[in-house]
Design a protein around this motif. Structure first.
Motif, short mmCIF file in Angstrom:
data_model
loop_
_atom_site.label_atom_id
_atom_site.label_comp_id
_atom_site.label_asym_id
_atom_site.label_seq_id
_atom_site.Cartn_x
_atom_site.Cartn_y
_atom_site.Cartn_z
N GLU A 504 -13.46 -1.06 -28.20
CA GLU A 504 -12.09 -1.03 -27.67
C GLU A 504 -11.04 -1.50 -28.66
O GLU A 504 -9.95 -1.90 -28.27
CB GLU A 504 -12.02 -1.89 -26.41
N PRO A 507 -8.33 1.49 -27.43
CA PRO A 507 -9.02 1.90 -26.21
C PRO A 507 -9.05 3.42 -26.06
O PRO A 507 -8.00 4.03 -26.07
CB PRO A 507 -8.18 1.28 -25.10
N THR A 508 -10.21 4.02 -25.99
CA THR A 508 -11.55 3.47 -26.13
C THR A 508 -12.36 4.50 -26.92
O THR A 508 -12.11 5.69 -26.79
CB THR A 508 -12.16 3.25 -24.72
N LEU A 546 -5.83 -4.25 -22.71
CA LEU A 546 -6.10 -2.94 -23.31
C LEU A 546 -4.87 -2.05 -23.25
O LEU A 546 -4.55 -1.35 -24.22
CB LEU A 546 -7.27 -2.28 -22.59
#
Length: 708
Positions: A504, A507-508, A546
């Motif tokens: 990550e 991402p991703t 993220l």
């Protein structure tokens, strides 16, 4: 609305011959790419720096006028076929001209191209030139045979804020008259995408085709002769933006939302939504336009949704056989899911009544190709080919044919969604028996997937091939769709979290074993799925981290690219993009989807007649407020979050000036209605003080929920 649908014949008629300009958002210049160290550390957002071109500061610059009377800096490019080109000094009105001609019946694709010129994105440009032709005709066989859809004209090739290849305009073009004996003045209009910073002007003999060899936009052959002279390009002023309808108190994320909304504008310069700056004439719905629709549906722009619905009608499966033939076989389930998204936006029951038999036919076609376990084979084992695919991976053997795990997860979702819609409208055009069948079929298939495909710490991506390792799209979407049980989900996350910098960093990444793109990220199919799956499991801190990481990258770079390496480089030289480049619709839609469903917690998964949407807010505790506007079944819905008193920078404790605690509040309001709107719509709100609430929205109504 049905009578306004375009047919596939309309699509072919639109293959060009008209230049369509669209509105776009003017965005600022971008900073250099983040360093490896910055990405690893999750760099904070910084204000963008101006881009320089040939040493000149572009910040605030404007291309007011280029008059190309002298063409000595234009270079001839024979892109395909045989032919020649020459510069003719003083050809027309004392200005230089160029002359190009083919040598044989195979034709020629060619242009004279300028050097890169500074330009400001998000503006209209008017071109004018003089034209002569002789027996100038596109080669026989149409675009599929490599025939040009643009002859005897001008096209612009833009380059983005980081110097990468950008969009081409026009995206199709028009065929010039075959015989123009004396100089004729021609006018054209162009739209510079918001991401553009430089442009090449192409004076064109022939270009633009559907084939990939040698190039969609440079390729496209014709025979005969064309001469162009006395060229000018004038800045015609700004295009009006359609701004983000999502407001958040986070600089990088808000900047990224503006970029994503601008990308929606940029992707439809031809009038149709297309896949990306490099795939200028691609309308693939599996998954590119499907993810684009997930984003468009979460805006507050009915015109965008109307355009998507028009394109969806072109992709409809056969009403007789149910087979989807307009693209990759995953369209068999992507097309129905698009119908679900469109209806959830405008609430037009006549549209759903028209589309539902086609959805049923499509699902019947899929079921007819299922084995005893319910696993479907639409591309026979061994018959797969690169560019096709049994799901949305069109470049690796185990995903090109046979019984793909990814396909079946989305098949489960499609069955469940249309079980709900059939049940909701069971008293009119729905069918409750079919709803029960779809639900039973989905549940049985989910049990097979969750059992037989599990390999202890990852999923078997295709039972027709040996197991090679983890595909991250299988992992994250299995959690999102509820295929993974609690234990399996915990195992999947533990595997990723132990090596988060590997999986990550951006991402991703695709997977943990070598394939063409294994070390690359496609944000829509991977990052957005990862983020939303984590939100569904209440991993709010990790999910937002993220989302913030990707927002930092986009805010710094000023564009959204097809593929990123794990050092946050999406440029062609870094090797992850195929030919899509920036303004990549899948990922722009993925950003809007992830923020809407992830942070705002707004899901449009209706439940029979009980509710049309669910809201479960997941805002960071530090946010004082946020707002989103979209449409739900035709009602213009605004969701406003007001944080607790501790969220305000001016108050240090969770109390008012009077010492009374102020809880966070969520307000839902319906302010207007489309002609197709339902009279009222139910929304389920989770997390309220006192428990979940179902509120009934009508125009003018407002409901506030104090959060627990």
């Amino acid at each position: 609305m049905i009578s306004s649908f375009a047919t596939p014949n309309d699509v072919m008629k639109s293959l060009g011959f008209v230049v369509v300009a669209v509105t776009a958002v003017l965005c600022g210049c971008a900073a250099p790419l983040l360093s490896d160290a910055a990405v690893t550390a999750g760099a904070s957002y910084q204000l963008p720096h101006p881009v320089t071109v040939d040493g000149s500061d572009m910040a605030g610059a404007s291309l007011s006028s280029f008059s190309f009377c002298k063409l000595s800096n234009f270079t001839f490019h024979a892109n395909d076929g045989k032919g020649s080109g020459r510069l003719v000094a003083g050809a027309a009105g004392g200005c230089d001209g160029v002359e190009m001609k083919s040598e044989d019946t195979g034709g020629l694709a060619a242009s004279f191209a300028s050097a890169k010129l500074p330009i400001v994105g998000g503006r209209r440009y008017n071109a004018s030139f003089s034209l002569r032709t002789k027996e100038l005709v596109s080669i026989p066989g149409g675009p599929a045979a490599g025939a040009a859809s643009l002859t005897g004209g001008i096209y612009l090739h833009f380059f983005d804020v980081n110097g990468d290849s950008g969009a081409w305009n026009p995206q199709f073009g028009q065929l010039a008259p075959s015989d123009v004996a004396t100089w004729r003045r021609v006018d054209a209009s162009f739209m510079a995408p918001t991401t553009a910073r430089t442009v090449q002007v192409h004076l064109t003999f022939a270009a633009h085709t559907f084939t990939y060899s040698p190039d969609r936009m440079r390729g496209g052959r014709a025979t005969g002769l064309a001469a162009i002279a006395n060229v000018s390009l004038i800045d015609a002023g700004p295009a009006l933006p359609l701004p983000s309808t999502i407001e958040v108190p986070h600089a990088a994320l808000q900047s990224t939302l503006h970029t994503a909304f601008a990308c929606l504008h940029n992707s439809k310069q031809s009038g149709n939504f297309t896949v990306g700056a490099g795939y200028t004439i691609s309308g693939n719905i599996s998954p590119d336009l499907t993810f684009g629709l997930h984003g468009v549906r979460r805006t507050a722009y009915p015109a965008y949704v109307e355009q998507m619905q028009r394109q969806w009608s072109w992709h409809a499966p056969s009403g007789t056989t149910g087979q989807y033939t307009a693209g990759r076989v995953m369209g068999q389930i992507n097309w129905p899911l698009g119908v679900d998204n469109l209806f959830s936006f405008h609430g037009d029951e006549s549209y759903l009544q028209w589309a539902l038999p086609l959805v049923d036919a499509s699902l019947a076609f899929v079921h007819a190709h299922a084995d005893a376990q319910g696993l479907v084979t639409l591309v026979p084992f061994g018959a797969g080919h690169v560019g096709g695919g049994a799901d949305w991976v069109d470049w690796y053997k185990t995903r090109l044919d046979g019984r793909s795990f990814q396909f079946h997860m989305w098949y489960v979702r499609t069955l469940r969604r249309f079980a709900e819609l059939h049940r909701e409208f069971g008293g009119s055009f729905g069918n409750t028996t079919r709803a029960d069948t779809y639900e039973a079929r989905a549940n049985a298939l989910a049990r097979v997937l969750g059992g037989d495909h599990w390999r202890g710490d990852h999923w078997l991506t295709n039972p027709d091939y040996p197991d090679e390792g983890e595909w991250m799209d299988d992992s994250v979407w299995s959690v999102y769709h509820g295929i993974a049980n609690a234990s399996q989900a915990e195992t999947l996350w533990a595997r990723v979290d132990r090596n988060a910098s590997f999986y990550e960093a951006v991402p991703t990444r695709w997977g943990n074993f070598p394939t063409m793109h294994w070390a690359c990220s496609w944000f829509g199919r991977l990052g957005a799925g990862d983020i939303m799956a984590r939100y569904r499991q209440d991993q709010r801190v990790r999910a937002f981290a993220l989302l913030e990481r990707f927002a930092n990258i986009v805010a710094a770079q000023g564009d959204i690219y097809e593929g990123y390496d794990m050092h946050a480089c999406g440029l062609a030289r870094c090797g992850c993009t195929t030919s899509g480049f920036g303004d990549y619709l899948e990922h722009c839609g993925g950003v809007v989807w992830a923020v809407t469903e992830g942070v705002f917690g707004l899901s449009f998964d209706s439940h029979a007649a009980d509710w049309a949407a669910v809201v479960e807010p997941r805002f960071p505790a530090s946010w004082p407020e946020a707002r989103l506007t979209t449409y739900l079944r035709g009602l213009r819905l605004t969701i406003t979050w007001t944080g607790s008193s501790s969220s305000s920078s001016s108050i240090s404790s969770n109390s008012t000036a009077d010492g009374i605690s102020q809880a966070a509040k969520l307000t839902l309001a319906a302010s207007a209605a489309l002609p197709t709107a339902a009279k009222s719509v139910n929304v389920r709100v989770l997390g309220c003080r006192g428990g979940a609430k179902t509120v009934r929205l009508t125009v003018g109504a407002e409901h506030t929920c104090e959060m627990a």
